[in-house]
Design an enzyme around this catalytic site. Sequence first.
Site, mmCIF file in Angstrom:
data_model
loop_
_atom_site.group_PDB
_atom_site.id
_atom_site.type_symbol
_atom_site.label_atom_id
_atom_site.label_comp_id
_atom_site.label_asym_id
_atom_site.label_seq_id
_atom_site.Cartn_x
_atom_site.Cartn_y
_atom_site.Cartn_z
ATOM 1 N N LYS A 1 61.429 -98.179 38.416
ATOM 2 C CA LYS A 1 61.875 -97.811 39.727
ATOM 3 C C LYS A 1 61.851 -96.585 40.169
ATOM 4 O O LYS A 1 62.533 -95.230 39.525
ATOM 5 C CB LYS A 1 63.485 -98.505 39.112
ATOM 6 C CG LYS A 1 64.119 -98.066 40.952
ATOM 7 C CD LYS A 1 65.527 -98.503 40.555
ATOM 8 C CE LYS A 1 66.635 -98.156 42.394
ATOM 9 N NZ LYS A 1 67.862 -98.645 41.741
ATOM 10 N N LYS B 1 60.309 -102.000 41.070
ATOM 11 C CA LYS B 1 60.683 -101.638 41.992
ATOM 12 C C LYS B 1 60.303 -100.338 42.736
ATOM 13 O O LYS B 1 60.281 -99.493 42.081
ATOM 14 C CB LYS B 1 61.914 -102.301 42.255
ATOM 15 C CG LYS B 1 62.831 -101.745 43.629
ATOM 16 C CD LYS B 1 63.936 -102.003 42.971
ATOM 17 C CE LYS B 1 64.577 -101.617 44.537
ATOM 18 N NZ LYS B 1 65.797 -101.771 44.590
#
Length: 321
Positions: A191, A244
């Site tokens: 992320k 992400k």
Amino acid sequence: MMRRMRRLRKPGLRRIVAETRVSTDDLIMPLFVDGRLKTPVAIESMPGQSRHSIESLAREVEELEELGVPGVILFGLPEEKDEVGSGAYDPQGVVQRAAERIKETTSKVVVIADLCLCEYTSHGHCGLIKNQLVSNDETLPLLGKAAVSQARAGADVVAPSGMMDQMVAAIRAALDDEGFTDTPILSYAAKYASSFYGPFREAAQSGYAFGDRSGYQMDPANALEALWEVRLDIEEGADMIMVKPAMPYLDVVRMVKDEFGMPTAAYQVSGEYSMIMAAAERGWIDGEKAMGEALTSIKRAGADMILTYYAKEFARKELEG
């Protein structure tokens, strides 16, 4: 002999020889549930999206099931926030109540619970704060408590998103100790500290009171580091992993899938979605085609699952043929 590649680009043949197809089966719909609401409230920065009450969320999931969307991921906005994010692990927390309400129907939709403290803390960070810094190790037991409470409420999958070191191990141990050995973990393993999260922070009201999250989210300049992060989460017990955002990190999606072969998710985040939708509203691009192209690029890069706010609209259009 002269090879003419365009022979296969006629409309009918183009469809037959297509290498990559996105299906509704590939999509997971992110949903926001707000414990303070009685009716849905539109999210201004995310066209077509809303914060839901628990009841309107249940109706939305039923509609998604009818359209064939296989899974949803829940983000909660509590009635109150505090320094320790207690709403994340409260058995009567908003995500817990929402999961229970969804499961009261005959829904077969897979319910994934986002697992982080940031939406529940008054300071907006993903862990406990000491001296203006996130205290990684002291946060881990709270993530374990949150995972157990979500699983007990009926969540099929827990998805830790805070990028705390050793978070997957702590969550796996807590789930196993409480008898939830069959509850899988979808880890936000790679992320990034991205500027594409802006609309989400409005939607989830999870902006931070000081600093930023670059101390625990990844540097956008680093790709090989993602392999370290993913490997560690797999070793700690992650069943599925996520990259992400998606489109700015398609190279990372491909690297991760090639290296580990794990079920791999990619999150088309709020900024990616809202840019396309905003440009389409202004007539600058064909929104439907651009969204299809974006989702195809994510699937082509190697994602098995795509978290996208467009899942409902895509499913509706696929049913219409």
